[in-house]
Design a protein around this motif. Structure first.
Motif, mmCIF file in Angstrom:
data_model
loop_
_atom_site.group_PDB
_atom_site.id
_atom_site.type_symbol
_atom_site.label_atom_id
_atom_site.label_comp_id
_atom_site.label_asym_id
_atom_site.label_seq_id
_atom_site.Cartn_x
_atom_site.Cartn_y
_atom_site.Cartn_z
ATOM 1 N N ILE A 54 0.836 -1.207 0.000
ATOM 2 C CA ILE A 54 0.000 0.000 0.000
ATOM 3 C C ILE A 54 0.869 1.255 0.000
ATOM 4 O O ILE A 54 0.629 2.201 -0.752
ATOM 5 C CB ILE A 54 -0.962 -0.012 1.205
ATOM 6 N N SER A 55 1.891 1.265 0.844
ATOM 7 C CA SER A 55 2.737 2.459 0.905
ATOM 8 C C SER A 55 3.565 2.618 -0.367
ATOM 9 O O SER A 55 3.807 3.749 -0.807
ATOM 10 C CB SER A 55 3.652 2.395 2.124
ATOM 11 N N TYR A 57 2.712 1.642 -3.534
ATOM 12 C CA TYR A 57 1.884 2.093 -4.634
ATOM 13 C C TYR A 57 1.254 3.463 -4.390
ATOM 14 O O TYR A 57 0.964 4.180 -5.335
ATOM 15 C CB TYR A 57 0.802 1.056 -4.961
ATOM 16 N N SER A 58 1.039 3.823 -3.148
ATOM 17 C CA SER A 58 0.520 5.168 -2.915
ATOM 18 C C SER A 58 1.609 6.216 -3.076
ATOM 19 O O SER A 58 1.345 7.347 -3.433
ATOM 20 C CB SER A 58 -0.084 5.266 -1.506
ATOM 21 N N ASN A 61 2.258 7.229 -7.035
ATOM 22 C CA ASN A 61 1.223 7.976 -7.755
ATOM 23 C C ASN A 61 1.284 9.472 -7.512
ATOM 24 O O ASN A 61 0.514 10.205 -8.088
ATOM 25 C CB ASN A 61 -0.168 7.447 -7.390
ATOM 26 N N VAL A 62 2.178 9.912 -6.667
ATOM 27 C CA VAL A 62 2.287 11.338 -6.353
ATOM 28 C C VAL A 62 3.048 12.035 -7.481
ATOM 29 O O VAL A 62 4.089 11.597 -7.907
ATOM 30 C CB VAL A 62 3.025 11.545 -5.000
#
Length: 63
Positions: A54-55, A57-58, A61-62
């Protein structure tokens, strides 16, 4: 998750040994403890892997 099978069989062995007054209660108890620790380690690894994915892939995307 084979640790769950170990927990179930250790509990069954502990109750059977207690009813029949046989030896081996220490071995059944140590099997139960090792199985429980194994299950917790497996759950910890799964949780850390999910949090890591999760960390990762999040963060990509920034921008």
């Amino acid at each position: 998750m084979l640790g769950v099978i170990g927990v179930v069989t250790s509990i069954k062995a502990t109750t059977e040994i207690s009813k029949t007054n046989e030896t081996g209660i220490g071995l059944a108890t140590s099997g139960l403890i090792c199985s429980i620790v194994g299950v917790f380690i497996q759950l910890l690894v799964i949780i850390l892997a999910v949090v890591g994915f999760i960390s990762f892939y999040s963060g990509t995307n920034v921008g």
